[in-house]
Structure formats: structure tokens, C-alpha cells
Design a protein around this motif. Sequence first.
Motif, PDB file in Angstrom:
ATOM      1  N   LYS A 126       3.551 -48.550 -79.587  1.00 51.74           N
ATOM      2  CA  LYS A 126       2.174 -48.197 -79.923  1.00 51.74           C
ATOM      3  C   LYS A 126       1.469 -47.567 -78.730  1.00 51.74           C
ATOM      4  CE  LYS A 126       1.818 -51.908 -83.353  1.00 51.74           C
ATOM      5  NZ  LYS A 126       1.055 -53.106 -83.812  1.00 51.74           N
ATOM      6  N   ILE A 127       2.203 -46.757 -78.002  1.00 50.48           N
ATOM      7  CA  ILE A 127       1.697 -46.189 -76.754  1.00 50.48           C
ATOM      8  C   ILE A 127       0.835 -44.963 -77.030  1.00 50.48           C
ATOM      9  CG2 ILE A 127       2.371 -45.159 -74.554  1.00 50.48           C
ATOM     10  CD1 ILE A 127       5.018 -46.795 -74.873  1.00 50.48           C
ATOM     11  N   LYS A 128      -0.404 -44.982 -76.529  1.00 49.11           N
ATOM     12  CA  LYS A 128      -1.314 -43.857 -76.678  1.00 49.11           C
ATOM     13  C   LYS A 128      -1.364 -43.001 -75.414  1.00 49.11           C
ATOM     14  CE  LYS A 128      -4.413 -46.002 -80.074  1.00 49.11           C
ATOM     15  NZ  LYS A 128      -5.825 -46.391 -80.361  1.00 49.11           N
ATOM     16  N   THR A 129      -1.294 -43.645 -74.271  1.00 50.07           N
ATOM     17  CA  THR A 129      -1.307 -42.933 -72.994  1.00 50.07           C
ATOM     18  C   THR A 129      -0.308 -43.582 -72.037  1.00 50.07           C
ATOM     19  OG1 THR A 129      -3.090 -44.320 -72.102  1.00 50.07           O
ATOM     20  CG2 THR A 129      -3.732 -42.285 -73.241  1.00 50.07           C
ATOM     21  N   PHE A 147       8.013 -41.663 -81.711  1.00 48.67           N
ATOM     22  CA  PHE A 147       7.365 -42.592 -82.641  1.00 48.67           C
ATOM     23  C   PHE A 147       6.370 -43.509 -81.922  1.00 48.67           C
ATOM     24  CE2 PHE A 147      10.914 -41.054 -85.024  1.00 48.67           C
ATOM     25  CZ  PHE A 147      10.478 -41.031 -86.339  1.00 48.67           C
ATOM     26  N   ASN A 148       5.472 -42.859 -81.186  1.00 49.08           N
ATOM     27  CA  ASN A 148       4.351 -43.553 -80.580  1.00 49.08           C
ATOM     28  C   ASN A 148       3.063 -42.860 -81.033  1.00 49.08           C
ATOM     29  OD1 ASN A 148       4.990 -45.856 -78.514  1.00 49.08           O
ATOM     30  ND2 ASN A 148       6.664 -44.384 -78.293  1.00 49.08           N
ATOM     31  N   LEU A 149       2.001 -42.984 -80.260  1.00 47.97           N
ATOM     32  CA  LEU A 149       0.696 -42.457 -80.665  1.00 47.97           C
ATOM     33  C   LEU A 149       0.157 -41.461 -79.641  1.00 47.97           C
ATOM     34  CD1 LEU A 149      -0.837 -45.889 -81.777  1.00 47.97           C
ATOM     35  CD2 LEU A 149       0.232 -44.168 -83.249  1.00 47.97           C
ATOM     36  N   LEU A 150       1.036 -40.779 -78.958  1.00 51.61           N
ATOM     37  CA  LEU A 150       0.636 -39.832 -77.920  1.00 51.61           C
ATOM     38  C   LEU A 150      -0.045 -38.610 -78.532  1.00 51.61           C
ATOM     39  CD1 LEU A 150       3.880 -39.818 -75.747  1.00 51.61           C
ATOM     40  CD2 LEU A 150       1.749 -41.048 -75.249  1.00 51.61           C
ATOM     41  N   ARG A 151      -1.150 -38.202 -77.935  1.00 52.25           N
ATOM     42  CA  ARG A 151      -1.836 -36.983 -78.355  1.00 52.25           C
ATOM     43  C   ARG A 151      -1.557 -35.821 -77.414  1.00 52.25           C
ATOM     44  NH1 ARG A 151      -5.381 -37.578 -82.444  1.00 52.25           N
ATOM     45  NH2 ARG A 151      -5.962 -39.703 -83.052  1.00 52.25           N
ATOM     46  N   ASN A 152      -0.979 -36.121 -76.267  1.00 55.56           N
ATOM     47  CA  ASN A 152      -0.664 -35.095 -75.275  1.00 55.56           C
ATOM     48  C   ASN A 152       0.669 -35.415 -74.614  1.00 55.56           C
ATOM     49  OD1 ASN A 152      -3.408 -33.661 -75.171  1.00 55.56           O
ATOM     50  ND2 ASN A 152      -3.971 -35.784 -74.735  1.00 55.56           N
ATOM     51  N   VAL A 153       1.326 -34.397 -74.114  1.00 56.86           N
ATOM     52  CA  VAL A 153       2.462 -34.635 -73.234  1.00 56.86           C
ATOM     53  C   VAL A 153       1.905 -35.309 -71.980  1.00 56.86           C
ATOM     54  CG1 VAL A 153       4.266 -33.561 -71.834  1.00 56.86           C
ATOM     55  CG2 VAL A 153       3.723 -32.635 -74.098  1.00 56.86           C
TER      56      VAL A 153
END
Length: 348
Positions: A126-129, A147-153
Motif C-alpha cells: 500500500k505504498i504511496k511514496t 501493485f502499489n499506490l504510486l502516483r509518480n516514479v
Amino acid sequence: MQDSESISVNGGEDKDFVVVERPTARVVLPANGNGADVNGDTDDESHEDEEQGEVGEGDYLEDFPDDTEDLELIHARLSSLTCLRLERFGNYLKKLCLRQNAVSQLDPEVFGVLKKLEELDLYDNKIKTVGEALNELTNLTTLDLSFNLLRNVPEGISHLTSLKTVYFVQNRISKITSLESLGTTLRSLELGGNRIRHIEGLEALVNLEELWLGKNKLSKLESNRITKIEGLEMLVNLEELYLSHNGIERLEGLENNLKLKTLDLGTNFIPSIESISHLTSLEELWLNGNKIPTLQELEPQLQSIPTLETIYLEGNPCQQAEGANYRRKIALALPQVKQIDATYVKLP
């Protein structure tokens, strides 16, 4: 439990030598004390804690020696890594697998000491950053954040100058950034299943061999389609390119990618296969689910590619138009081909 350590001793005239297989920990965490076991069997009261990934207190790796090189903690309902005391393995740990947990934050104090780490698998958490948590892992060659919650590289990836393989499958990434410093090392980049609209930010990756961008949103905003493939001009060592399930209209823009062996453009809007005869190293071509109306152009475009062994064209109008003769006509036009769709060629 820990795999048994095997030691073999060979006697010689001058000296003996010992070969030690380093221990690998495939860890099964015990019941978390609230009624939930590691197989997911719970009573009603424990369900909420299980969803949060709580495993209680205690050192679950206390039975494993400090020189353990490989740790696997899969589907262990971990939300925090503090209880694992990973710093104890800092001088030896090379592979860490934390797949299918509930980890949402990465602590720099935990990962900063794992400087020997070469492979890190955080698939399905559930990693966002990422922040600065991985900045010290300069020996890391493989990173999986799929399969996480990243919005950016993650910007911190620029510190990981030994990376060869990176997986960012099925996140929420909309733009390709922060990869410039990996130009000489990165060989494989997986960005499938994101929200990327443009192929960009890849110019420095001159040694990249594999690129996955399938199931994104590659298109021009005004038409929801992209007229041709752009942004791959500098990837002269690219051997595998996956662009299926996008909005591509034309098979153009690959003039410099002469080493391509696999090209997947399935499920797009391509009506013809012109401008492809220069790809003389091509072995697999996926054009299934496009808009190719007839088979007439196959021979002049593809017969000059002697290495072509597999072609997928099913789901195009040409398949329906040719009916039962569809595969036979392709086989006669392209005698070098050994597989058409999922069927191996068998001519009398």
C-alpha cells in the motif's frame, strides 16, 4: 522456517576447504495474538486487525542468523517492518521479499542499513511514496514496486545507480520521470497498467533492452489516439517493446530501434503495417485486435524479415474476411513464420 545450512568438506594433500550455502529464511509468522492465523482464518473480532496487517510484538526472525542473505515474508499481513529488526542482517542480506503485505511507509532507518541489498520486492502493498527510504541501496539491481499506490516514479530512484530491472506495474503513474541517472545500467523497465499518456523521459536509457508500456493511456488528448509512436528514438538497444492496449493508430516511429526482436502492439487502432520492413531482427510481432482489413500487404512488408517466426493477427477484420483460409494464406505469404496466433504452422 529456515532452510538447512549445508556444509561440505573436501580433503586434499595440502589443505581442506569448506563450502557453505548461506541460509535462506522463508518466514511464516505465527498467530498475531488476536485470533487470526497466518492462513487468514479469523474470528469476527479479529477481522479489522487482519485487514490492517497487524502481527503483534516480538522478533519473528530471532531464529535466523545474522548472515542470512535471503528473506521472504510473503502474505504475512505486515504493516510495519520495525518488529523484524532487519538492521541485524545489514552486513549480509542480499534479497528481501515483502510481497502481498500491507506496508504503506518505508522507513529510511530500516532500509538505510541494508547496503548489501541487491533485490527488493515490495509487490502488492500500500505504498504511496518512497521518499528517501531507498537512497542508500546503491547495490540494488532489481526493484519491484508493482501493485502499489504510486502516483509518480519515485525521485529517489536516481540514487540507485546499479539498477538493472525495475517494475512499476499497476500503479497510478501518469508521467515518466526521474530515470536519467540510470542511463548506463537499466536494462528492463516495466510500467504497464498505469496512466501514462506520453512516451517521454527515456532519452538517457541508451542501454535499455526491455520496455513495457501496455495498458496505459498513450494518446493525443483531443482524439484519444496517438498518430504514431514517439519518444523511443534514443533506445537503440531495445529488443523487446510492449505497447498493447493503448490508443496507437500508426506503426511508425521505430526507425532507430533496429534491434527489436519482440514488438507487441496488440489491441490498438492500427490499420496497416507499413514502415516495418527495416526491423530485420524481429522474431515476434503482435498485431492482434487492431484494424488491419486485408492480408495483401503482409508479403511486401514482412517477407524481408527472415527472423520472423511468430505473428499474431487474430481479431483484425482480415481474419473475418479470409475465413477458413486465413492462416493458410499467411503461411504461404510468409514461409519463415512458424507460429500464427496460438497455432504452429503445418503445411503439406
